[in-house]
Design an enzyme around this catalytic site. Structure first.
Site, PDB file in Angstrom:
ATOM      1  CB  THR A 103      -1.017   0.015   1.167  1.00  0.00           C
ATOM      2  OG1 THR A 103      -2.019   0.989   0.909  1.00  0.00           O
ATOM      3  CG2 THR A 103      -0.367   0.281   2.516  1.00  0.00           C
TER       4      THR A 103
ATOM      5  CB  CYS B 239      -3.770   6.137   6.113  1.00  0.00           C
ATOM      6  SG  CYS B 239      -4.976   7.134   5.222  1.00  0.00           S
TER       7      CYS B 239
ATOM      8  CG  HIS C 246      -4.434   2.417   3.189  1.00  0.00           C
ATOM      9  ND1 HIS C 246      -3.386   2.649   2.334  1.00  0.00           N
ATOM     10  CD2 HIS C 246      -4.799   3.632   3.664  1.00  0.00           C
ATOM     11  CE1 HIS C 246      -3.139   3.956   2.298  1.00  0.00           C
ATOM     12  NE2 HIS C 246      -3.991   4.565   3.107  1.00  0.00           N
TER      13      HIS C 246
END
Length: 161
Positions: A22, A28, A45
């Protein structure tokens, strides 16, 4: 070997020899789970700490710590993993912008990290490595064969945990 891309507010699992990746982890948090005995890797994520922050009827399970982590654990168990064998690694949760006020709503990165840790603790999953905080973005890649998490941080190079 295939690299399985996990987008924002997304989650997925992988088996050897594949990898999970990711990008764009600012505030995040990338939550990586691994069952070393079954060689099953999972990644979420996470964008926000709590699904109560959602403003629409269509709840994206992968977006929130309180929904993404239980779903990821369930997906791994359905694939043959045992919760008692799963370990966790975390990356991200940066404070990307400086704010003068002490307003807690602006602390998204640290709140995401706290929420992910709470969910993992309640599932009795041990966190064995963490690269969180700071003010730089990250890209992570998990090897489903070895369980090694590679973390690329802007202006800081690559490290493995």
């Amino acid at each position: 070997m295939e690299i399985i891309k996990i987008g924002m507010a997304d989650l997925g699992i992988a088996f050897p020899p594949d990898r999970l990746r990711t990008t764009g982890l600012g505030s995040c948090v990338g939550v990586v789970l691994f069952d070393e005995t079954k060689k099953i890797a999972g990644m979420a994520h996470v964008m926000l700490p709590d699904s109560s922050l959602g403003k629409t009827a269509d709840l994206n399970i992968g977006k929130y710590a309180d929904t993404a982590i239980p779903k990821l654990i369930a997906d791994m168990e359905a694939a043959g993993a045992f919760t008692r064998n799963i370990i966790a690694k975390l990356a991200g949760g940066a404070q990307m912008f400086a704010f003068m006020s002490g307003n807690d709503t602006m602390r998204i990165g640290p709140r995401n990290v706290e929420a992910c840790k709470e969910m993992l603790h309640s599932a009795r999953i041990r966190i064995v490595a963490e690269d969180t905080g700071g003010n730089c973005g990250r890209t992570i890649e998990m090897d489903a064969t070895t369980g090694i998490l590679q973390i690329r941080t802007v202006n800081q190079g690559i490290k493995e945990v």
